[in-house]
Motif scaffolding. Structure first.
Motif, short mmCIF file in Angstrom:
data_model
loop_
_atom_site.label_atom_id
_atom_site.label_comp_id
_atom_site.label_asym_id
_atom_site.label_seq_id
_atom_site.Cartn_x
_atom_site.Cartn_y
_atom_site.Cartn_z
N MET A 33 1.16 -1.37 0.33
CA MET A 33 0.13 0.01 -0.44
C MET A 33 1.00 0.90 0.04
SD MET A 33 -3.08 1.18 -0.03
CE MET A 33 -3.14 2.81 1.17
N THR A 34 0.69 2.15 -0.88
CA THR A 34 0.64 3.45 -1.07
C THR A 34 0.45 4.61 -0.09
OG1 THR A 34 0.60 4.27 -3.03
CG2 THR A 34 2.20 2.89 -2.69
N GLY A 35 1.30 5.12 0.22
CA GLY A 35 0.70 6.37 0.62
C GLY A 35 0.92 7.54 1.49
N ASP A 36 0.78 9.07 1.57
CA ASP A 36 0.89 9.66 2.16
C ASP A 36 1.11 11.08 3.18
OD1 ASP A 36 -0.66 11.30 0.73
OD2 ASP A 36 0.77 12.17 -0.92
N GLY A 37 -0.88 10.75 3.28
CA GLY A 37 -1.41 11.46 4.16
C GLY A 37 -1.32 10.80 5.72
N VAL A 38 -2.30 11.06 6.74
CA VAL A 38 -2.28 11.32 7.91
C VAL A 38 -3.54 10.73 7.75
CG1 VAL A 38 -3.35 11.89 10.40
CG2 VAL A 38 -1.34 12.92 9.01
N ASN A 39 -4.21 10.08 6.83
CA ASN A 39 -5.55 9.06 6.24
C ASN A 39 -5.21 8.13 6.37
OD1 ASN A 39 -7.33 11.33 7.16
ND2 ASN A 39 -7.85 11.96 5.49
N ASP A 40 -3.88 7.74 5.75
CA ASP A 40 -3.37 6.57 4.95
C ASP A 40 -2.76 5.94 5.87
OD1 ASP A 40 -4.51 7.10 2.23
OD2 ASP A 40 -2.11 8.73 1.81
N ALA A 41 -2.38 6.07 7.54
CA ALA A 41 -1.71 5.67 7.92
C ALA A 41 -2.38 4.49 8.85
CB ALA A 41 -1.55 6.24 9.45
N THR A 42 -3.06 4.15 8.88
CA THR A 42 -4.28 2.84 8.88
C THR A 42 -3.91 1.60 8.41
OG1 THR A 42 -6.29 3.18 8.60
CG2 THR A 42 -5.51 3.71 10.95
N ASP A 76 0.58 -5.79 4.25
CA ASP A 76 1.64 -6.39 4.38
C ASP A 76 3.19 -5.35 4.34
OD1 ASP A 76 0.81 -9.14 4.03
OD2 ASP A 76 -0.11 -8.73 2.99
N ILE A 77 3.49 -4.43 3.26
CA ILE A 77 4.38 -3.23 2.78
C ILE A 77 3.75 -2.12 2.93
CG2 ILE A 77 6.30 -3.06 1.76
CD1 ILE A 77 5.76 -6.04 0.10
N GLY A 78 3.65 -1.71 3.31
CA GLY A 78 3.33 0.04 4.19
C GLY A 78 4.89 0.93 3.43
N ILE A 79 4.50 1.46 2.20
CA ILE A 79 4.70 2.41 1.32
C ILE A 79 4.67 4.10 1.94
CG2 ILE A 79 6.53 2.66 -0.64
CD1 ILE A 79 5.29 0.48 -1.28
N ALA A 80 5.33 4.82 2.15
CA ALA A 80 5.85 6.12 2.58
C ALA A 80 6.29 7.27 1.73
CB ALA A 80 5.09 6.42 3.53
N MET A 81 5.99 8.31 1.59
CA MET A 81 6.50 8.94 0.39
C MET A 81 7.55 9.59 1.38
SD MET A 81 5.30 8.74 -2.14
CE MET A 81 4.85 6.80 -1.69
N GLY A 82 8.50 10.05 1.10
CA GLY A 82 9.98 10.30 2.14
C GLY A 82 9.69 11.73 1.51
N ASP A 123 5.12 12.84 8.28
CA ASP A 123 5.10 11.82 9.17
C ASP A 123 4.94 10.19 9.88
OD1 ASP A 123 7.60 13.82 8.88
OD2 ASP A 123 7.13 15.15 11.29
N VAL A 124 3.57 10.61 9.92
CA VAL A 124 2.76 9.39 10.17
C VAL A 124 2.64 8.54 9.71
CG1 VAL A 124 0.15 8.87 11.31
CG2 VAL A 124 0.99 11.28 11.87
N ALA A 125 2.59 9.12 8.52
CA ALA A 125 2.42 7.87 7.68
C ALA A 125 4.44 7.22 6.66
CB ALA A 125 2.29 8.70 5.91
N LYS A 126 4.86 8.18 7.77
CA LYS A 126 6.24 7.78 7.14
C LYS A 126 6.77 6.16 8.85
CE LYS A 126 8.54 11.79 5.41
NZ LYS A 126 9.14 13.18 5.91
N GLU A 127 5.92 7.22 9.66
CA GLU A 127 6.32 5.69 11.33
C GLU A 127 5.27 4.79 10.53
OE1 GLU A 127 7.81 6.37 13.97
OE2 GLU A 127 9.15 8.21 13.29
#
Length: 462
Positions: free
Chosen positions: A356-365, A371-377, A382-386
């Motif tokens: 799953m890819t995402g960059d926002g707070v709403n994507d965190a859950t 299985d593999i969470g992918i955040a934008m750097g 910060d919530v999505a990265k964590e």
């Protein structure tokens, strides 16, 4: 790209006219507000002396007042086409609206207003509301004065509500629309349908559409118009999606946009459509054209007949049937954060490995549940990265393609190596077993076994 540019404008005050914004990027000096000519004629630049400016200014003033972004540009600098100038902060959608107002030569009125209340945009409500009053007691445009009942007859403290959001929701709550002279005209069902038709035309060309309204109260809103914004896919995304699909990876898009917008972007990226369409180059707006969004809806409708599903449809499906119901779905539109997690869990229940890819707070859950969470750097929160397992340093979808290819290469190498080692070891074991069973001398001595191990284990392991 997460960098939006306002492209198309529609207002019921001039229902048979088509307005657009030229230029690329956040440089306001590179574009203008124009009106398309009839029968392919030259476009006309709209300024403060144009008769259309009164109604359009109400739209752009509303877009500025219902906004939390900041754009500061040096008006004396020579900015090239597409150059991003000045200091910017805020959501790409709101930045695009502020730049559009500058292109329309509408001055940001927020310094003249005192904000009293704000209800932020949410994925569930799909709208944002701001209540503000002018510091001097005088509204910034004639349309606002008329909505308040005249310059001398202000109700209460003179505050007004400014709303932006999904066209369907805003139209449902509006009782009037801005007339050519700023007056309040009665909004009937025919007017609502005309707005929705134009909104669908914009959306079918890949534009994200927002509606604006204002009024002295939320039950007396005046509809100002709609704005279509372009956020084109990054270079190489369509090719990357094609490679992933041919490598056995299912690519799905989950978005809060309208159905037409989601399908148009998905088709442009190669997520839906036939093989020929997936290999075609992505079409996007030219910097100085306002005629591009007139394409019909037929292509998008055909492309999304059986591959798209809305958030409401997801909620209507029982959880035990969800994994089977979304097997052939490639585009999910008008979804809320809770829907993203439901999609991830349904795919996992079907036996899929989900990235799953995402960059926002709403994507965190959803990032945490995949299985593999992918955040934008670069532009991820910060919530999505964590919450993510992997952070893309370059925010480039092609990096995922390279990673998948590298992972497949490593997996195939390990599998081939194990097959080779097991086959040679089994051959040696068979020889020794047969010799022992027949009472024959051991066919291989210790030195020979060590030599075989060196030859068989050394080079293949490299």
């Amino acid at each position: 790209q997460n960098e939006m540019t306002a492209r198309a404008v529609y207002t019921l005050a001039h229902k048979h006219q088509k307005f657009g914004l030229t230029g690329v990027g956040y440089a306001a000096t590179s574009g203008k507000l124009v009106m398309a000519g009839f029968a392919g004629g030259d476009s006309t630049v709209i300024d403060s002396t144009s008769k259309e400016f009164t109604a359009l200014s109400a739209l752009f003033y509303t877009a500025c007042l219902c906004n939390n972004a900041t754009v500061m540009t040096d008006i004396d600098s020579n900015l090239e086409e597409g150059h991003v100038g000045g200091a910017m902060s805020g959501q790409p959608t709101e930045l695009a609206l502020l730049v559009a107002a500058e292109k329309a030569r509408v001055t940001d009125p927020r310094p003249q207003y005192h904000r009293l209340q704000e209800v932020p945009f949410s994925s569930d409500r799909k709208r944002m509301e701001v209540r503000a009053r002018p510091v001097s007691g005088v509204q910034c445009c004639e349309a606002f004065n008329i909505a308040m009942g005249g310059k001398r007859r202000n109700s209460g403290d003179g505050s007004m509500y400014f709303v932006k959001g999904m066209p369907e929701n805003i139209l449902k709550e509006s009782v009037a629309y801005t007339g050519p002279d700023g007056s309040r005209e009665v909004l009937d069902d025919d007017g609502r349908e005309m707005v929705l038709v134009n909104a669908r035309k914009m959306a079918s060309s890949g534009l994200r559409v927002l509606a604006m309204a204002y009024g002295p109260s939320l039950d007396q809103l005046t509809f100002a118009g709609i704005v279509g914004m372009e956020d084109p896919p990054r270079d190489g995304v369509a090719e990357s999606v094609w490679k992933l699909r041919h490598g056995g990876v299912r690519v799905m898009m989950v978005t809060g946009d309208a159905r037409e917008t989601a399908l148009a972007i998905a088709r442009r990226c190669g997520i839906v459509g036939n093989e020929l369409q997936q290999r075609e180059p992505s079409r996007h707006y030219s910097a100085d054209s306002v005629d591009d969004y007139e394409s019909g809806l037929s292509d998008v409708e055909l492309a999304g007949e059986d591959v798209a599903m809305s958030g409401e449809d997801l909620e209507s499906i029982p959880p035990e049937r969800l994994s089977r119901s979304i097997v052939d779905i490639k585009v999910f539109y008008r979804v809320a954060p809770r829907h993203k997690l439901s999609i991830v869990r349904a795919l996992q229940a079907h036996g899929d490995i989900v990235a799953m890819t995402g960059d926002g707070v709403n994507d965190a859950t959803a990032l945490k549940g995949a299985d593999i969470g992918i955040a934008m750097g670069k532009k991820g929160t910060d919530v999505a990265k964590e919450a993510a397992d992997v952070v893309l340093a370059d925010d480039d979808f092609r990096t995922i393609t390279y990673a998948v290819a590298e992972g497949k290469g490593i997996f195939f190498n390990i599998r081939c190596f194990l097959a080779f080692q097991l086959s040679t070891s089994f051959a040696a074991l068979t020889m020794a077993s047969i010799a022992t069973a027949l009472g024959l001398p051991t066919p291989l001595n210790a030195m020979q076994i060590l030599w075989i191990n060196i030859i068989m284990d050394g080079p293949p392991a490299q």
